[in-house]
Design an enzyme around this catalytic site. Structure first.
Site, short mmCIF file in Angstrom:
data_model
loop_
_atom_site.label_atom_id
_atom_site.label_comp_id
_atom_site.label_asym_id
_atom_site.label_seq_id
_atom_site.Cartn_x
_atom_site.Cartn_y
_atom_site.Cartn_z
N GLU A 32 0.82 -1.21 0.00
CA GLU A 32 0.00 0.00 0.00
C GLU A 32 0.85 1.26 0.00
O GLU A 32 1.97 1.26 0.49
CB GLU A 32 -0.89 -0.01 1.24
CG GLU A 32 -2.00 -1.01 1.08
CD GLU A 32 -2.75 -1.26 2.36
OE1 GLU A 32 -3.95 -1.57 2.27
OE2 GLU A 32 -2.15 -1.17 3.43
N CYS A 41 3.30 8.27 1.36
CA CYS A 41 3.93 7.28 2.24
C CYS A 41 4.00 5.97 1.46
O CYS A 41 2.98 5.48 1.00
CB CYS A 41 3.06 7.14 3.49
SG CYS A 41 3.56 5.80 4.58
N CYS A 93 6.79 -7.46 7.18
CA CYS A 93 8.00 -6.96 7.83
C CYS A 93 8.51 -8.03 8.78
O CYS A 93 7.73 -8.70 9.43
CB CYS A 93 7.71 -5.68 8.61
SG CYS A 93 9.19 -4.97 9.39
N CYS A 148 7.63 -5.89 15.60
CA CYS A 148 7.26 -5.01 16.71
C CYS A 148 5.84 -5.40 17.18
O CYS A 148 4.96 -5.61 16.34
CB CYS A 148 7.30 -3.55 16.27
SG CYS A 148 8.91 -3.08 15.61
N CYS A 178 2.58 -3.45 16.10
CA CYS A 178 2.42 -3.08 14.68
C CYS A 178 1.66 -4.17 13.93
O CYS A 178 2.06 -5.34 13.95
CB CYS A 178 3.80 -2.89 14.06
SG CYS A 178 3.76 -2.60 12.29
N CYS A 200 -0.71 4.72 10.64
CA CYS A 200 0.53 4.00 10.92
C CYS A 200 0.28 2.64 11.52
O CYS A 200 -0.49 2.49 12.44
CB CYS A 200 1.34 4.77 11.94
SG CYS A 200 1.76 6.39 11.41
N1 SAH Z 1 9.61 0.00 9.72
C1 SAH Z 1 9.80 1.39 9.80
C2 SAH Z 1 8.85 2.18 8.92
C3 SAH Z 1 7.43 1.69 8.86
S1 SAH Z 1 6.49 1.76 10.34
C4 SAH Z 1 9.70 1.86 11.24
O1 SAH Z 1 9.27 1.10 12.08
O2 SAH Z 1 10.11 2.99 11.48
C5 SAH Z 1 6.03 3.49 10.39
C6 SAH Z 1 5.67 4.00 11.78
O3 SAH Z 1 4.38 3.51 12.20
C7 SAH Z 1 6.65 3.57 12.85
O4 SAH Z 1 7.03 4.65 13.65
C8 SAH Z 1 5.83 2.59 13.62
O5 SAH Z 1 6.31 2.42 14.87
C9 SAH Z 1 4.45 3.17 13.55
N2 SAH Z 1 3.42 2.23 13.95
C10 SAH Z 1 3.42 0.90 13.78
N3 SAH Z 1 2.31 0.34 14.31
C11 SAH Z 1 1.59 1.34 14.84
C12 SAH Z 1 0.31 1.39 15.51
N4 SAH Z 1 -0.40 0.31 15.72
N5 SAH Z 1 -0.13 2.59 15.92
C13 SAH Z 1 0.58 3.71 15.65
N6 SAH Z 1 1.76 3.71 15.01
C14 SAH Z 1 2.28 2.55 14.61
FE1 SF4 Z 2 8.26 -3.44 10.87
FE2 SF4 Z 2 6.06 -2.44 11.92
FE3 SF4 Z 2 8.28 -2.62 13.41
FE4 SF4 Z 2 8.14 -0.81 11.39
S1 SF4 Z 2 6.90 -0.83 13.25
S2 SF4 Z 2 9.84 -2.22 11.89
S3 SF4 Z 2 6.89 -1.94 9.90
S4 SF4 Z 2 7.13 -4.34 12.57
#
Ligand code: SAH
Ligand code: SF4
Length: 388
Positions: free
Chosen positions: A95, A141, A148, A152, A155, A369
């Site tokens: 996306e 974006c 991924c 995390c 996420c 995000c």
């Molecule tokens: N992998 C990279 C870029 C993609 S994630 C990274 O982690 O920086 C982009 C942003 O979205 C990151 O700061 C991530 O922590 C945030 N994000 C992920 N899951 C989220 C959620 N459930 N609520 C709010 N932000 C989130």
């Molecule tokens: Fe991957 Fe989501 Fe962690 Fe970004 S926040 S590194 S997209 S698992």
């Protein structure tokens, strides 16, 4: 359709394209012409490249291809934010999110004419049209991986594991494909904050950035491109030597005790080492690193987190971007209450940090995000279910 033995010209930087074409006896300027056709003029196929000899076009048709795709689905929120879903040739879904807005920064984007004069005149005099040359900002974006591997825990993308790295062409084409849908509004800013960890697909991401920044291509300014990383330190260091783009670092917690739990990569690269690497990163002039901090109610928004953050980031020019946790079905965390979020922000501001809460755009369409694409993966070949 992609043919495996054909080279995809959208995968190639200008230099790589030059190497390819000169190796088959063509003049160097031919590569510049082809590169412009692809990236500046968004040619649909080789037949469109009218300043190439017919025999050259025929040869390219036999030996090369140009990746091109259109969204298979789009969702538009009330504020205009639009999420585009793309399906790759192998069925992987990714996306990109288009976010219109007014530019409030002091650093105006290049106007169309400035961009073109930087890039040189277009040979056929045809110009990409922008209806509005005033200072607006349109941010796109983009994704760098399907899924991924970083896992995390907060996420949504992280829960789906890595499907595969995107090719260079697939990263670049997200930008061209969305721009094609909005010919009147030039995309001014790029953020690599969609699905995936950009630095975990280092080579393809860096090649894509070279292409997107090329002044014979889309000519993005390095000051308007931001790579967001969860903290792959060796790749951050490689990037700093190769391409001076803005850096955003997903911090989320100031101590190893909490960060180890929510960002598994922290067990490999502890937070003090990460911040030491950030301190060494050469940001573009007048830019500061942005720390992203997903606020998980009760987990990382406590008074002791404020104290630890102040110590960790002492003297480091930065901005802190608080992102209230976007909930997804089955998520093990809660969004903080507005009062708690405000108290956390105020406490950081009192410590002298430039702290802002990211306005959640497109939340209803799961374009916010950490909410990207898991839906589409769970129900392959059908459109995502959009709540609200
Ligand atoms: N992998 C990279 C870029 C993609 S994630 C990274 O982690 O920086 C982009 C942003 O979205 C990151 O700061 C991530 O922590 C945030 N994000 C992920 N899951 C989220 C959620 N459930 N609520 C709010 N932000 C989130
Ligand atoms: Fe991957 Fe989501 Fe962690 Fe970004 S926040 S590194 S997209 S698992």
């Amino acid at each position: 359709m992609d043919t495996p033995d054909k080279v995809d010209l959208k995968d190639l930087t200008r230099e790589a394209l030059q190497r390819l074409l000169t190796s088959s006896g063509k003049a160097k300027y031919r590569a510049e012409q082809v590169f412009r056709w692809i990236h500046q003029r968004d040619a649909a196929d080789f037949d469109a490249m009218t300043n190439l000899a017919k025999v050259t076009r025929e040869e390219l048709k036999r030996t090369a291809t140009i990746t091109r795709f259109a969204p298979v689905h789009e969702d538009r929120a009330d504020d205009g934010t639009t999420k585009y879903l793309f399906e790759m040739h192998d069925g992987s879904k990714i996306e990109a999110v288009w976010i219109p807005g007014v530019d409030e920064s002091e650093d105006p984007p290049l106007t169309l004419s400035e961009r073109e004069s930087k890039g040189g005149a277009d040979e056929n005099g045809s110009k990409r049209k922008a209806a509005d040359e005033t200072h607006y900002r349109v941010t796109l974006c983009i994704s760098t991986q399907a899924g991924c591997a970083m896992g995390c825990t907060f996420c949504h993308t992280g829960t789906m594991k890595l499907v595969r790295n995107l090719r260079t062409a697939e990263i670049v084409e997200q930008v061209l494909a969305v721009q094609r849908l909005h010919p009147e509004r030039k995309i001014t800013n790029l953020v690599l904050m969609g699905m995936g960890e950009p630095l975990h697909n280092y080579d393809n991401v860096v090649a894509a950035l070279h292409i997107l920044l090329d002044d014979l291509g889309m000519n993005f300014s390095h000051k308007r491109v931001t790579v967001s990383t969860v903290g792959l330190i060796p790749e951050m260091e490689r990037l700093s030597k190769e391409l001076p783009v803005n850096l955003a670092v997903s911090l989320h917690a100031p101590t190893n005790a909490v960060r180890d739990e929510i960002v598994p990569l922290n067990r490999k690269y502890p937070v003090e080492d990460l911040i030491a690497a950030v301190r060494r990163y050469p940001m573009p002039r007048k830019k500061v690193v942005m720390f992203e901090y997903v606020v998980l109610g009760g987990v990382n928004d406590r008074p002791e987190d404020v104290t630890a953050l102040a110590k960790l980031l002492d003297g480091l020019p930065c901005k802190i971007n608080l992102i209230p946790f976007n909930e997804w079905p089955g998520a093990p965390y809660k969004r903080p209450t507005p009062e708690r979020l405000e108290a956390f922000r105020d406490a950081l501001v009192k410590k002298g940090f430039f702290t802002f809460v990211r306005a959640t755009r497109g939340r209803k369409i799961l374009a916010a995000c950490g909410q990207l694409a898991t839906e589409s993966r769970r129900t392959p070949r059908s459109l995502p279910t959009i709540p609200g």
